[in-house]
Design a protein around this motif. Structure first.
Motif, mmCIF file in Angstrom:
data_model
loop_
_atom_site.group_PDB
_atom_site.id
_atom_site.type_symbol
_atom_site.label_atom_id
_atom_site.label_comp_id
_atom_site.label_asym_id
_atom_site.label_seq_id
_atom_site.Cartn_x
_atom_site.Cartn_y
_atom_site.Cartn_z
ATOM 1 N N GLU A 128 0.814 -1.207 0.000
ATOM 2 C CA GLU A 128 0.000 0.000 0.000
ATOM 3 C C GLU A 128 0.853 1.266 0.000
ATOM 4 N N VAL A 129 1.931 1.270 0.771
ATOM 5 C CA VAL A 129 2.804 2.450 0.799
ATOM 6 C C VAL A 129 3.447 2.668 -0.562
ATOM 7 N N THR A 130 3.930 1.592 -1.169
ATOM 8 C CA THR A 130 4.545 1.701 -2.484
ATOM 9 C C THR A 130 3.542 2.206 -3.524
ATOM 10 N N ARG A 131 2.311 1.697 -3.436
ATOM 11 C CA ARG A 131 1.263 2.130 -4.371
ATOM 12 C C ARG A 131 0.976 3.620 -4.220
ATOM 13 N N VAL A 132 0.787 4.059 -2.983
ATOM 14 C CA VAL A 132 0.454 5.471 -2.745
ATOM 15 C C VAL A 132 1.619 6.372 -3.131
ATOM 16 N N PHE A 133 2.831 5.952 -2.834
ATOM 17 C CA PHE A 133 3.999 6.733 -3.247
ATOM 18 C C PHE A 133 4.010 6.907 -4.767
ATOM 19 N N SER A 134 3.806 5.809 -5.482
ATOM 20 C CA SER A 134 3.844 5.859 -6.945
ATOM 21 C C SER A 134 2.739 6.747 -7.492
ATOM 22 N N GLU A 135 1.538 6.629 -6.920
ATOM 23 C CA GLU A 135 0.417 7.454 -7.363
ATOM 24 C C GLU A 135 0.647 8.942 -7.061
ATOM 25 N N SER A 136 1.523 9.212 -6.099
ATOM 26 C CA SER A 136 1.809 10.600 -5.709
ATOM 27 C C SER A 136 3.055 11.137 -6.390
ATOM 28 N N GLY A 137 3.574 10.399 -7.378
ATOM 29 C CA GLY A 137 4.719 10.867 -8.141
ATOM 30 C C GLY A 137 6.068 10.422 -7.622
ATOM 31 N N LEU A 138 6.056 9.478 -6.688
ATOM 32 C CA LEU A 138 7.310 8.979 -6.124
ATOM 33 C C LEU A 138 7.454 7.494 -6.472
ATOM 34 N N SER A 139 7.663 7.233 -7.744
ATOM 35 C CA SER A 139 7.802 5.867 -8.217
ATOM 36 C C SER A 139 9.276 5.481 -8.257
ATOM 37 N N PRO A 140 9.665 4.418 -7.589
ATOM 38 C CA PRO A 140 11.090 4.043 -7.590
ATOM 39 C C PRO A 140 11.623 3.759 -8.980
ATOM 40 N N SER A 141 10.785 3.269 -9.856
ATOM 41 C CA SER A 141 11.247 2.952 -11.219
ATOM 42 C C SER A 141 11.622 4.199 -12.004
ATOM 43 N N GLU A 142 11.120 5.352 -11.577
ATOM 44 C CA GLU A 142 11.398 6.596 -12.284
ATOM 45 C C GLU A 142 12.472 7.436 -11.604
ATOM 46 N N MET A 143 12.989 6.949 -10.475
ATOM 47 C CA MET A 143 14.014 7.683 -9.751
ATOM 48 C C MET A 143 15.404 7.277 -10.232
ATOM 49 N N GLN A 144 16.320 8.212 -10.153
ATOM 50 C CA GLN A 144 17.685 7.980 -10.624
ATOM 51 C C GLN A 144 18.502 7.273 -9.550
ATOM 52 N N LEU A 145 19.392 6.381 -9.969
ATOM 53 C CA LEU A 145 20.321 5.749 -9.044
ATOM 54 C C LEU A 145 21.276 6.788 -8.483
ATOM 55 N N ASP A 146 21.772 6.562 -7.268
ATOM 56 C CA ASP A 146 22.695 7.524 -6.671
ATOM 57 C C ASP A 146 24.005 7.627 -7.449
ATOM 58 N N PHE A 147 24.496 6.498 -7.950
ATOM 59 C CA PHE A 147 25.687 6.467 -8.790
ATOM 60 C C PHE A 147 25.434 5.517 -9.960
ATOM 61 N N PRO A 148 26.234 5.613 -10.998
ATOM 62 C CA PRO A 148 25.950 4.844 -12.214
ATOM 63 C C PRO A 148 25.862 3.333 -11.981
ATOM 64 N N HIS A 149 25.019 2.702 -12.744
ATOM 65 C CA HIS A 149 24.946 1.242 -12.741
ATOM 66 C C HIS A 149 26.255 0.706 -13.311
ATOM 67 N N HIS A 150 26.685 -0.425 -12.805
ATOM 68 C CA HIS A 150 27.995 -0.944 -13.222
ATOM 69 C C HIS A 150 28.088 -1.169 -14.732
ATOM 70 N N SER A 151 26.945 -1.449 -15.356
ATOM 71 C CA SER A 151 26.957 -1.696 -16.796
ATOM 72 C C SER A 151 27.263 -0.439 -17.596
ATOM 73 N N ASN A 152 27.127 0.721 -16.958
ATOM 74 C CA ASN A 152 27.403 1.990 -17.639
ATOM 75 C C ASN A 152 28.810 2.505 -17.385
ATOM 76 N N ILE A 153 29.633 1.705 -16.730
ATOM 77 C CA ILE A 153 31.000 2.117 -16.435
ATOM 78 C C ILE A 153 31.951 1.481 -17.453
ATOM 79 N N ASP A 154 32.667 2.319 -18.150
ATOM 80 C CA ASP A 154 33.654 1.850 -19.122
ATOM 81 C C ASP A 154 34.921 1.458 -18.361
ATOM 82 N N PRO A 155 35.297 0.191 -18.380
ATOM 83 C CA PRO A 155 36.480 -0.229 -17.627
ATOM 84 C C PRO A 155 37.759 0.449 -18.085
#
Length: 242
Positions: free
Chosen positions: A203-230
Motif C-alpha cells: 500500500e505504501v509503495t502504491r500510494v507513493f507511486s500514485e503521488s509521483g514517487l515511483s522508484p522505477s522513475e528515480m535515478q540511481l545515486d551512482f551509475p549502474h555498473h553496466s554503464n561504467i567503461d572499464p
C-alpha cells in the motif's frame, strides 16, 4: 546524497525493519535511490509523538525528507479504564495531534510527501490469548482495545487526510477485506505478521507511486555498473561528482 524517506510511528513502525518487515521491504524497493529511515517508538501515542517533532524534523534542516509516513493510532485507541489506559488519547485530540504533526512536517518543507496510515484492525481474541500467554490467570478479563473503537480512530485519520488534501492508507479497512485477516495479518491481535507487513509495503509503495514517487522513475545515486567503461571509468562519474 540520497533523498530520505522517514517512517514515523509507534511499534508497528519500530518493528518494520525486522525480518519480513514493511520498512525493510521499502528500503529494498528504493535501494540506491532513497534512504529509508525508521523513526518508530513502541508504545507511543500521538500526544507523546509531539515531543519528537523538533528533534526528528528540525525546521532548520538543510535537506528535508522527500517523504514521511505517519502511522499512529493503535495506542491512542487503547480504552480508558482498561489495562492500557495510560496510552489512551481521546479521539478528538488524536485527530488534532495528527494535524499538528502534519503541520510541523509541512513547515519543514511544503514539498514533503506526507502519507497518513490508519491503525490496523484489532483481533480481540488474539489480544486476549497473547495476554494469557504472558500473564496466565492474571491477564486482563476485558479487552484493552476493540476493533470497533480502533475503526473510529481510523475514520478520523482518513477524514483528516481528506481535509488536508493528503494521500492516506486505510489499513483498518484494507486488511478486513481478506477472510481470516485476524491470524493472517496479526501475530498478537495487534502487531503484524510477515503477510501483514507485506500489505503495508504494497500500500505504501502504491500510494507513493500514485503521488509521483515511483522508484522505477528515480535515478540511481551512482551509475549502474553496466554503464561504467572499464577503460575510462571516470567518465561515468563526471556528471554525478561535479
Amino acid at each position: 546524497m540520497r533523498p530520505q524517506i522517514v517512517l514515523f510511528g509507534d511499534s508497528i513502525t519500530q518493528q518494520s525493519f525486522s525480518s519480513g518487515g514493511w520498512g525493510a521491504a521499502l528500503a529494498d524497493t528504493f535501494s540506491r535511490k532513497a534512504d529509508v529511515l525508521v523513526r518508530g517508538y513502541g508504545g507511543y501515542n500521538t500526544r507523546w509523538a509531539l515531543f519528537l517533532l523538533h528533534p526528528i524534523f528540525p525546521l532548520d534542516a538543510t535537506t528535508p525528507p522527500l517523504a514521511v509516513t505517519i502511522f499512529f493510532g493503535a495506542n491512542d485507541a487503547a480504552l480508558s479504564g482498561r489495562t492500557s489506559e495510560r496510552q489512551h488519547v481521546p479521539i478528538e485530540e488524536y485527530k488534532e495531534n495528527l494535524r499538528k504533526i502534519v503541520h510541523h512536517i509541512k513547515e519543514c518543507s511544503n514539498k514533503v510527501l506526507v502519507v497518513l496510515i490508519t491503525p490496523p484492525p484489532i483481533d480481540e481474541d488474539g489480544r486476549f490469548k497473547y495476554a494469557r500467554s504472558l500473564y496466565g490467570e492474571k491477564a486482563m478479563k476485558l479487552p484493552e482495545r476493540t476493533n470497533e473503537t480502533t475503526g473510529f480512530y481510523a475514520k478520523q485519520c482518513i477524514e483528516l487526510a481528506e481535509e488536508l488534501g493528503l494521500p492516506s492508507i486505510n489499513l483498518w479497512s484494507k486488511m478486513q477485506e481478506t477472510d481470516g485477516w485476524q491470524k493472517k495479518f496479526l501475530n498478537d491481535g495487534l502487531h503484524l505478521t510477515p503477510e501483514g507487513n507485506a500489505v503495508v509495503h504494497q500500500e505504501v509503495t502504491r500510494v507513493f507511486s500514485e503521488s509521483g514517487l515511483s522508484p522505477s522513475e528515480m535515478q540511481l545515486d551512482f551509475p549502474h555498473h553496466s554503464n561504467i567503461d572499464p577503460e575510462a571509468p571516470e567518465k561515468a562519474f563526471e556528471i554525478r561528482c561535479n
